[in-house]
Design an enzyme around this catalytic site. Sequence first.
Site, PDB file in Angstrom:
ATOM      1  N   SER A 273       0.895  -1.199   0.189  1.00 43.02           N
ATOM      2  CA  SER A 273      -0.050  -0.130   0.129  1.00 43.02           C
ATOM      3  C   SER A 273       0.990   1.216  -0.010  1.00 43.02           C
ATOM      4  CB  SER A 273      -1.001  -0.027   1.195  1.00 43.02           C
ATOM      5  OG  SER A 273      -0.142   0.372   2.383  1.00 43.02           O
ATOM      6  N   ASP A 274       0.278   2.197  -0.179  1.00 45.77           N
ATOM      7  CA  ASP A 274       1.300   3.660   0.006  1.00 45.77           C
ATOM      8  C   ASP A 274       1.046   3.967   1.530  1.00 45.77           C
ATOM      9  OD1 ASP A 274       2.430   5.962  -0.134  1.00 45.77           O
ATOM     10  OD2 ASP A 274       1.504   6.619  -1.779  1.00 45.77           O
ATOM     11  N   TRP A 275       1.700   5.012   1.731  1.00 41.17           N
ATOM     12  CA  TRP A 275       1.690   5.392   3.207  1.00 41.17           C
ATOM     13  C   TRP A 275       0.101   5.510   3.965  1.00 41.17           C
ATOM     14  CZ3 TRP A 275       6.247   6.727   5.907  1.00 41.17           C
ATOM     15  CH2 TRP A 275       6.149   7.163   7.336  1.00 41.17           C
ATOM     16  N   VAL A 276      -0.041   4.508   4.887  1.00 42.36           N
ATOM     17  CA  VAL A 276      -1.335   4.480   5.514  1.00 42.36           C
ATOM     18  C   VAL A 276      -2.625   4.509   4.580  1.00 42.36           C
ATOM     19  CG1 VAL A 276      -0.542   5.516   7.715  1.00 42.36           C
ATOM     20  CG2 VAL A 276      -1.809   6.979   6.310  1.00 42.36           C
ATOM     21  N   GLY A 277      -2.246   3.951   3.367  1.00 36.68           N
ATOM     22  CA  GLY A 277      -3.189   3.905   2.333  1.00 36.68           C
ATOM     23  C   GLY A 277      -4.371   2.893   2.742  1.00 36.68           C
TER      24      GLY A 277
END
Length: 747
Positions: A273-277
């Site tokens: 995922s992206d950052w806290v996505g």
Amino acid sequence: MRLSDVPGLTQLTLAVALTASFLPTAGAQESIERRVNELLGEMTLEEKIGQLNLVSHGPPLRWEDISEGKAGALLNFNSAQDVARAQALARQTRLKIPPLFGLDVLHGFRTQFPLPLGEAAAFSPRISRLASEWAAREAAYVGVNWTFAPMADLSRDSRWGRIVEGFGEDPTLGAVLTAARVEGFRKGGLATAVKHFAGYGAPQGGRDYDTTYIPRAEMYDTYLPPFRAAVEAGTVSFMAAFNALNGEPSTANPWLMTDVLRTQWGFDGFVTSDWVGIGELINHGVAADGAEAARKAILAGVDMDMMGQLYIKHLPDEVRAGRVPESVIDESVRRVLRTKFRMGLFDRPDIDPSRVDSIFPSPETRQVAREVARETFVLLQNRDNVLPVPSGVRSIAVVGPLADAPHDQLGPHAARGHKEDSVSILEGIRRRAQTAGIAINHAPACDLFCRDTEGLPAALDAAKQSDFVIAVFGEPQELSGEAASRAHLELNGRQIEVLEELAKTGKPIALVIMGGRPQVLGPVADRIPSILMAWYPGTEAGPAVADVLFGDVSPSGKLPVTWPRATGQLPLYYNRLPSSRPTLPNNRFTLNYIDEAITPLYPFGWGLSYTQFAYSDATLAQRQIDEGQALEVSVKVKNTGTRAGQEVVQLYTRDPVASRSRPLRELKAFEKIALEPGETKQVTLRVPVESLGFHLDDGTYLVEAGTIQVFVGGSSLADPVGEAEILKTFRIPPMERRASASTSVAQ
Ligand code: BGC
């Protein structure tokens, strides 16, 4: 000192050699699968989910998480000391699985190369490979083994600040350069996470993190080819995008993560995922809580949770409650372990903690950074041949806040870049001027954001007292990159006013623009005769800009993105569909603005040189093309000027009558060539017929019988060469489509 003399670099070379092929042979692959399955068979559910957890240096990471097997991947560990400490902790775990160490190494680690959009302007896979390889070498030296790059998001909207991280607006250029970057990073020792899958570059209004609507056929034709090329080039991982695509957030989008990536393209690496996505699925309104978000993401095909801590927190219970089958977790863990084996992580010694990145930039990395940077500058206009600086000039005024901006020239995402390592444009000009006995008068005219113009009178005096003016203006670094969308693309602050005043001095002026995207120039394009787009050139900005301004090297960059006249024209791109009412200048009821020209200021593919190139004898090898054959165009290009130069020969096609409206022009192939004065070269460009069709919404590729128009030249305004006929219609189902990367591209 050469890089190869640096102590410890033998190990670096060894590590690079070990990792240079993440694409194992069939035999090696079999043994990897065996090792993966054996290891998986020994793992508890918690140990498995630990491999899917990606945590950054600093809170919420507890170092004990590593020794407890709860952090299979780490990010922002950018010193050998920290990497070695984490490696030692990972060795204390029961199964001793080595972690991944990820970092945003986009355009350099300590030595900074031009930002990717600038690098794309070189129109040269060789240059992209070189810059990525050297960036990777430095990062790998201190133990980083995985980069969150390259960004393969195509963008047609320069309001979006992250356009600077990509390759611009064209899918063919994007596919070629993304593949080159993946290869370069790998050669330098870094595995890649190609991002942001997918559609992130087309947010509504150019607003970062906003929603995206792209029809599936258009995804396949325009937005997905660079990602697909990354699979062909052997990327080991992808990163999911933050945005929702057609109402379905990418992080929980099974069509993207499973149907396209795994089923159609056969990708067997992993997706983070992206950052806290994953947690942001709650904001998207598709998950009520963290548990549901984790469940939706893993079921869609997102294998790793970056910084959300939701997998580690919720997936054990989701599995025990039967909402997530353990086989799904196993498959994700298999993808991660497979990658770690392919990268050779299990067989590598830990990093030597005494290594420091301060050995960079070395003279050799500086030289590469300078060579790369000067290939990326685009000479937008050069009325009266104001550039290069004429030999009779005895004094130069260097004006503008970005002339001496060692931090800004590095651009966003500069990893471990230090402004103290930068050679500013002012310094580069000074050094070069000194060798020619030219005096330099420096006056910034205004502050960095050009709000305060108290310095203007001094700058005007400096200009009046000098034979020549070099003005360095543009976009400070803070205005570009992630979370830096702009609604007004005019040169910010009072730059336009200052430049108009400078023009009134009547002195010959060259404007150098630094920035992460095209700037709206307004009257400046009329008032200033010569304009050079330098993007963010990196550590060696000064020497590289001086090489070009003084004519030691001719500019050879071409625009990877259409340059608008006004912000209101965006999104603006060359490969648009025809309108029902093609533009007629004196007819309001055709495609027009009533308050602005419809054309861009500078088109895609545009860029001048200090010499001129004449195209002649363009011929099509065959007028009729059958399935399995290629369109082949040969053209002679002559350097008719008096200086050496490089030209990017570009081939465009158009399908004028099809079952669907097709773009007015599409770049299909290009080649960058170097020509001495008077020299002629014959260039042959090939486009397989399998690249002359278009996609349907289900991913089927359709090539239709009929006429294809062909254009060749030095920009998207290329001249017509003739027509070829595709003899029969054929379809390629989604799973059989070969990548279009076989299109001819050289240099
Ligand atoms: C960005 C990613 C980046 C990640 C880690 C996010 O905010 O969208 O592109 O790789 O941070 O730094």
